[in-house]
Design a protein around this motif. Structure first.
Motif, PDB file in Angstrom:
ATOM      1  N   THR A 240     -82.213  37.715 -33.279  1.00  0.00           N
ATOM      2  CA  THR A 240     -82.443  36.354 -33.756  1.00  0.00           C
ATOM      3  C   THR A 240     -83.385  35.604 -32.814  1.00  0.00           C
ATOM      4  OG1 THR A 240     -80.425  35.615 -32.608  1.00  0.00           O
ATOM      5  CG2 THR A 240     -80.217  36.215 -34.933  1.00  0.00           C
ATOM      6  N   SER A 241     -83.686  36.188 -31.667  1.00  0.00           N
ATOM      7  CA  SER A 241     -84.690  35.677 -30.728  1.00  0.00           C
ATOM      8  C   SER A 241     -84.906  36.774 -29.691  1.00  0.00           C
ATOM      9  CB  SER A 241     -84.227  34.380 -30.051  1.00  0.00           C
ATOM     10  OG  SER A 241     -83.247  34.642 -29.069  1.00  0.00           O
ATOM     11  N   ASP A 242     -85.739  36.484 -28.696  1.00  0.00           N
ATOM     12  CA  ASP A 242     -85.996  37.489 -27.663  1.00  0.00           C
ATOM     13  C   ASP A 242     -84.745  37.851 -26.873  1.00  0.00           C
ATOM     14  OD1 ASP A 242     -88.633  37.641 -28.377  1.00  0.00           O
ATOM     15  OD2 ASP A 242     -89.347  36.262 -26.822  1.00  0.00           O
ATOM     16  N   ARG A 243     -83.807  36.914 -26.772  1.00  0.00           N
ATOM     17  CA  ARG A 243     -82.623  37.188 -25.943  1.00  0.00           C
ATOM     18  C   ARG A 243     -81.310  37.155 -26.724  1.00  0.00           C
ATOM     19  NH1 ARG A 243     -81.488  31.790 -22.176  1.00  0.00           N
ATOM     20  NH2 ARG A 243     -81.799  30.227 -23.800  1.00  0.00           N
ATOM     21  N   THR A 244     -81.355  36.894 -28.025  1.00  0.00           N
ATOM     22  CA  THR A 244     -80.124  36.840 -28.810  1.00  0.00           C
ATOM     23  C   THR A 244     -80.213  37.766 -30.011  1.00  0.00           C
ATOM     24  OG1 THR A 244     -80.890  34.973 -30.165  1.00  0.00           O
ATOM     25  CG2 THR A 244     -79.696  34.446 -28.136  1.00  0.00           C
ATOM     26  N   SER A 245     -79.058  38.264 -30.429  1.00  0.00           N
ATOM     27  CA  SER A 245     -79.038  39.134 -31.602  1.00  0.00           C
ATOM     28  C   SER A 245     -77.650  39.156 -32.221  1.00  0.00           C
ATOM     29  CB  SER A 245     -79.476  40.555 -31.229  1.00  0.00           C
ATOM     30  OG  SER A 245     -78.639  41.106 -30.244  1.00  0.00           O
ATOM     31  N   VAL A 246     -77.596  39.687 -33.444  1.00  0.00           N
ATOM     32  CA  VAL A 246     -76.358  39.816 -34.205  1.00  0.00           C
ATOM     33  C   VAL A 246     -76.117  41.300 -34.461  1.00  0.00           C
ATOM     34  CG1 VAL A 246     -75.217  39.304 -36.389  1.00  0.00           C
ATOM     35  CG2 VAL A 246     -76.620  37.562 -35.283  1.00  0.00           C
ATOM     36  N   ILE A 247     -74.868  41.731 -34.372  1.00  0.00           N
ATOM     37  CA  ILE A 247     -74.479  43.125 -34.601  1.00  0.00           C
ATOM     38  C   ILE A 247     -73.388  43.152 -35.663  1.00  0.00           C
ATOM     39  CG2 ILE A 247     -73.423  45.180 -33.561  1.00  0.00           C
ATOM     40  CD1 ILE A 247     -74.570  44.160 -30.846  1.00  0.00           C
ATOM     41  N   SER A 248     -73.520  44.055 -36.623  1.00  0.00           N
ATOM     42  CA  SER A 248     -72.462  44.243 -37.618  1.00  0.00           C
ATOM     43  C   SER A 248     -72.755  45.497 -38.418  1.00  0.00           C
ATOM     44  CB  SER A 248     -72.351  43.037 -38.556  1.00  0.00           C
ATOM     45  OG  SER A 248     -73.334  43.087 -39.566  1.00  0.00           O
ATOM     46  N   GLU A 249     -71.848  45.818 -39.333  1.00  0.00           N
ATOM     47  CA  GLU A 249     -72.144  46.848 -40.304  1.00  0.00           C
ATOM     48  C   GLU A 249     -73.270  46.359 -41.215  1.00  0.00           C
ATOM     49  OE1 GLU A 249     -68.390  48.985 -41.841  1.00  0.00           O
ATOM     50  OE2 GLU A 249     -67.633  47.083 -41.068  1.00  0.00           O
ATOM     51  N   ALA A 250     -73.920  47.305 -41.893  1.00  0.00           N
ATOM     52  CA  ALA A 250     -75.138  46.981 -42.650  1.00  0.00           C
ATOM     53  C   ALA A 250     -74.885  46.074 -43.847  1.00  0.00           C
ATOM     54  CB  ALA A 250     -75.811  48.269 -43.120  1.00  0.00           C
ATOM     55  N   LYS A 251     -73.718  46.176 -44.457  1.00  0.00           N
ATOM     56  CA  LYS A 251     -73.480  45.517 -45.740  1.00  0.00           C
ATOM     57  C   LYS A 251     -73.825  44.037 -45.727  1.00  0.00           C
ATOM     58  CE  LYS A 251     -69.920  44.688 -49.229  1.00  0.00           C
ATOM     59  NZ  LYS A 251     -68.490  44.910 -49.605  1.00  0.00           N
ATOM     60  N   ASN A 252     -73.415  43.324 -44.681  1.00  0.00           N
ATOM     61  CA  ASN A 252     -73.599  41.869 -44.647  1.00  0.00           C
ATOM     62  C   ASN A 252     -74.481  41.391 -43.503  1.00  0.00           C
ATOM     63  OD1 ASN A 252     -71.804  41.193 -46.886  1.00  0.00           O
ATOM     64  ND2 ASN A 252     -70.146  41.863 -45.532  1.00  0.00           N
ATOM     65  N   ILE A 253     -75.192  42.296 -42.844  1.00  0.00           N
ATOM     66  CA  ILE A 253     -75.872  41.891 -41.619  1.00  0.00           C
ATOM     67  C   ILE A 253     -76.967  40.848 -41.872  1.00  0.00           C
ATOM     68  CG2 ILE A 253     -77.602  43.750 -41.595  1.00  0.00           C
ATOM     69  CD1 ILE A 253     -77.029  43.833 -38.484  1.00  0.00           C
ATOM     70  N   GLU A 254     -77.631  40.903 -43.008  1.00  0.00           N
ATOM     71  CA  GLU A 254     -78.661  39.903 -43.295  1.00  0.00           C
ATOM     72  C   GLU A 254     -78.047  38.517 -43.456  1.00  0.00           C
ATOM     73  OE1 GLU A 254     -81.160  41.063 -46.531  1.00  0.00           O
ATOM     74  OE2 GLU A 254     -81.865  42.882 -45.542  1.00  0.00           O
ATOM     75  N   ILE A 255     -76.869  38.460 -44.073  1.00  0.00           N
ATOM     76  CA  ILE A 255     -76.168  37.177 -44.216  1.00  0.00           C
ATOM     77  C   ILE A 255     -75.786  36.639 -42.849  1.00  0.00           C
ATOM     78  CG2 ILE A 255     -74.074  36.081 -45.103  1.00  0.00           C
ATOM     79  CD1 ILE A 255     -74.137  38.134 -47.399  1.00  0.00           C
ATOM     80  N   TYR A 256     -75.256  37.515 -41.994  1.00  0.00           N
ATOM     81  CA  TYR A 256     -74.839  37.094 -40.657  1.00  0.00           C
ATOM     82  C   TYR A 256     -76.041  36.668 -39.820  1.00  0.00           C
ATOM     83  CZ  TYR A 256     -70.540  39.626 -41.956  1.00  0.00           C
ATOM     84  OH  TYR A 256     -69.413  40.079 -42.582  1.00  0.00           O
ATOM     85  N   GLN A 257     -77.131  37.411 -39.937  1.00  0.00           N
ATOM     86  CA  GLN A 257     -78.327  37.085 -39.173  1.00  0.00           C
ATOM     87  C   GLN A 257     -78.855  35.705 -39.564  1.00  0.00           C
ATOM     88  OE1 GLN A 257     -81.766  39.509 -40.080  1.00  0.00           O
ATOM     89  NE2 GLN A 257     -82.659  39.224 -38.045  1.00  0.00           N
ATOM     90  N   LYS A 258     -78.832  35.406 -40.840  1.00  0.00           N
ATOM     91  CA  LYS A 258     -79.311  34.106 -41.315  1.00  0.00           C
ATOM     92  C   LYS A 258     -78.400  32.978 -40.834  1.00  0.00           C
ATOM     93  CE  LYS A 258     -81.655  31.131 -43.760  1.00  0.00           C
ATOM     94  NZ  LYS A 258     -83.005  30.681 -43.304  1.00  0.00           N
ATOM     95  N   GLU A 259     -77.095  33.206 -40.940  1.00  0.00           N
ATOM     96  CA  GLU A 259     -76.145  32.167 -40.537  1.00  0.00           C
ATOM     97  C   GLU A 259     -76.235  31.856 -39.044  1.00  0.00           C
ATOM     98  OE1 GLU A 259     -72.491  29.904 -41.925  1.00  0.00           O
ATOM     99  OE2 GLU A 259     -74.395  30.581 -42.725  1.00  0.00           O
ATOM    100  N   LEU A 260     -76.567  32.869 -38.244  1.00  0.00           N
ATOM    101  CA  LEU A 260     -76.597  32.718 -36.790  1.00  0.00           C
ATOM    102  C   LEU A 260     -78.021  32.750 -36.240  1.00  0.00           C
ATOM    103  CD1 LEU A 260     -73.559  35.057 -36.071  1.00  0.00           C
ATOM    104  CD2 LEU A 260     -73.580  32.563 -35.880  1.00  0.00           C
TER     105      LEU A 260
END
Length: 654
Positions: A240-260
């Motif tokens: 989500t930036s050079d120093r931040t990221s989101v980790i999850s299973e593939a099914k919902n990762i785009e939703i989580y990435q957008k929310e965070l």
């Protein structure tokens, strides 16, 4: 900064040295400096073959034994890794404590070590489903439905079920890990940075070189044991930036990435107040819904429950709270679980400084404070109604944890009562000065374990250095009149904050209007609910929980706001609890929705109130249906609720 320490004469508030009474280890005689873990994961069989190598430093005149904490663990053998000498060991067990806090592993060193000596030893062991820090999930329990899944939860004293060690926040150490899995689909992350070329002795032992994936990690910043964490499954990382990221299973990762997507901005909020983020990267893992908490602050690998993903970013307060732990909790840490407020009270204080930048309104921040205050006061009342002095102590900032599972004392009390103490101190010395005081506290005590006495002494010395003698004596007098009382008394905090403002009044007044309206009728101005922020809606429902609503009014509420079908879990669990309490949830449709909710959410904050509201027979039925889904900590909590059908002492707050 120079502090003039004449406070011994002026103090009168020193409470003595606080040791950790929830560890069986001899951590005051020998201390871990570094831990290296080697794990062979067999997620299908739900077994981990493990090896732990320790670098110890002796802190007593003569040392002949090392005592470590373990819980339901199969120890194979212990030896000196440098020359292969096998050591004698035995387990000292108290039947009353074995399933509460675990056992003491005693390793006989076969020689004497002196003060300052450094030595290494290694232990081979095996763990499985009995490890209460670990949740082994079957393929069908995952989102992707491709492979098994594993995640850990070590706070408070659960790391001892995963690794034999000194399981106390008093001891901090660096660690490295090598994790091997034969399942090519499995990806592994830990609360450390990924590295390459770490020695991995299990490769030779099991002859798995070339046919297995090896994941290697290290953390060069010292941490306590409860911050060791692992997640293994078909998980992937999205930046989500050079120093931040989101980790999850593939099914919902785009939703989580957008929310965070604004994670980096949240980190910056807190940096602006307290100083640079020193851990490098910040990653948040959205775990399966069985994760028992809203969030867990593992460094470089925050864990979070998917219930914080609402779709409108209203759940970001949990993310900001866990980021805040990067300073308070992970960097400056409580030295035992009776001092948990040193982690959580400071963290809530910093979280709400970040929320102030997010909301740009102190009123909306105080709505959060008011919701927390109401929950705290309700718990204080419950704890004080119990005749057990241990349970009663949970209403204070210094709960009794000796001979008990420290998890039992966890509640909203150390968060909100601690936050309010810090807010009182801030108002006493001014916002600007208190910000400088906290920055200096962090700088002087970073990477250390401390207690309330350390904070008191530091604070008094800092104020003495930065105020005139007249102002210092006045401020100290005010602090001394409340500090011990605020921490040790079990009644309400000495200074009561109402946190009432225009934003909160809109919510509480609307609740009052519904409670006083004629059954089946909507009060005037009911439409304002749709304009509320999520925290105002939470306050609205929390306020209704204090009212005597009839089923007809409940039906009208549901029809007006469609609460039963809301997508925000923070609102749903409050509404469902209210529905059970008012007997609105008597028809099959409503009960089925609540029953489905507790089968898909394992977050204790959200399911515990529902189980408490249910009759015993229904609670037992629903729990037995979902026992395999719930994390071991949630099982323990719900079993206590069903057993007592009264006071719930394991309340999660985020």
């Amino acid at each position: 900064m120079k502090f003039y320490i004449i406070t011994l004469l002026l103090c009168g508030c020193v409470m003595g040295v606080d040791i950790d009474k929830n560890t069986f280890s001899n951590y005051r005689e020998v201390q871990m400096q570094h831990l290296h873990i080697e794990w062979l994961l067999n997620l299908n069989q739900k077994i981990i073959d493990g090896s732990a190598e320790y670098t110890f430093r002796v802190t007593t005149a003569e040392l002949k034994e090392v005592h470590l904490d373990i819980y339901q663990m199969d120890i194979k053998y212990a030896y000196y890794p440098n020359f292969g000498k096998v050591l004698d060991w035995h387990v000292e067990s108290d039947p009353k404590q074995s399933l509460i806090q675990g056992d003491k592993l005693i390793i006989e060193l076969g020689q004497s070590f002196r003060y300052g000596d450094i030595f290494k030893l290694r232990i081979k062991y095996q763990i499985g489903e009995q490890a209460r820090a670990l949740s082994f999930m079957n393929i069908e329990q995952t989102d992707d439905k491709k492979a098994p899944y594993l995640f850990s939860q070590c706070e408070a004293n659960n790391c001892r079920s995963m690794i034999p060690l000194q399981d106390t926040p008093s001891i901090k150490f660096t660690y490295s890990a090598s994790v091997l899995t034969q399942d090519q689909q499995i990806n592994v992350f830990m609360s450390g940075l990924p590295v390459e070329n770490t020695k991995f002795s299990l490769m030779e032992q099991y002859n798995l070189n070339g046919i297995a994936n090896i994941f290697q990690f290290e953390l060069k910043i010292k941490i306590p044991s409860y911050l060791i964490a692992i997640v293994a499954g078909t998980v992937q990382e999205r930046k989500t930036s050079d120093r931040t990221s989101v980790i999850s299973e593939a099914k919902n990762i785009e939703i989580y990435q957008k929310e965070l997507e604004h994670l980096d901005k949240y980190v910056k909020y807190l940096e602006d107040y307290i100083g640079d983020y020193k851990w490098g990267f910040y990653k948040i893992v959205i775990l399966p819904a069985s994760f028992p908490f809203g969030g867990m602050e593992n460094p470089l690998l925050t864990f979070a429950n998917p219930s914080i993903i609402v779709g409108d970013k209203s759940g970001i307060s949990v993310a900001i709270h866990e980021i805040a732990h990067s300073w308070f909790g992970n960097t400056v840490t409580c030295n035992n679980w009776s001092n948990m407020w040193i982690n959580e009270g400071f963290c809530v204080f910093l979280e709400r400084k970040g929320l102030l930048q997010h909301y740009e309104s102190i009123d909306l921040v105080y709505v959060n404070s008011l919701v927390g205050n109401d929950e705290m006061n309700a718990l204080i009342k419950e704890f004080n109604s119990n005749h057990d002095p241990v349970i009663k102590s949970y209403a204070s900032l210094h709960p009794i944890t000796e001979n008990h599972n420290a998890d039992d004392s966890f509640s909203t009390i150390p968060y909100e009562r601690g936050y309010q103490l810090l807010l009182y101190l801030e108002k006493l010395v001014s916002e600007d000065k208190f910000q400088l005081l906290l920055q200096a506290w962090l700088q002087q005590n970073q990477y250390q374990s401390v207690d309330e006495n350390d904070f008191y002494n530091f604070m008094i010395a800092w104020i003495q250095s930065n105020f005139s003698m007249k102002d210092f004596l006045y401020i100290k007098q005010q602090i001394d009149s409340v500090y011990i009382k605020w921490i040790y008394n079990t009644d309400a905090p000495p200074y009561k904050y109402g946190f009432i403002n225009d934003a909160s009044l809109l919510a509480t007044n609307l609740a009052e209007d519904w409670a006083s309206s004629r059954p089946g009728e909507q009060p005037q101005g009911y439409e304002i609910f749709d304009k509320f922020q999520s925290n105002q809606k939470q306050l609205f429902l929390s306020s209704l929980l204090k009212k005597n609503l009839d089923p007809v009014t409940m039906k009208q509420l549901d029809s007006t706001y469609n609460l039963t079908n809301n997508l925000d879990a923070e609102l749903l669990f409050r509404w469902y609890t209210l529905s059970i309490q008012t007997k609105y949830a008597t028809d099959f449709t409503n009960l089925k929705k609540i029953r489905t909710f507790v089968s898909k959410i394992g977050r204790m904050k959200m399911i515990n109130p529902i189980y408490k509201a249910l009759d015993k027979k229904t609670a037992e039925t629903w729990y037995n249906e979902n026992i395999r889904f719930y994390h071991p900590l949630a099982r323990q909590s719900i079993e206590n609720i069903i057993k007592n059908k009264g006071l719930d002492v394991n309340v999660e707050l985020l």
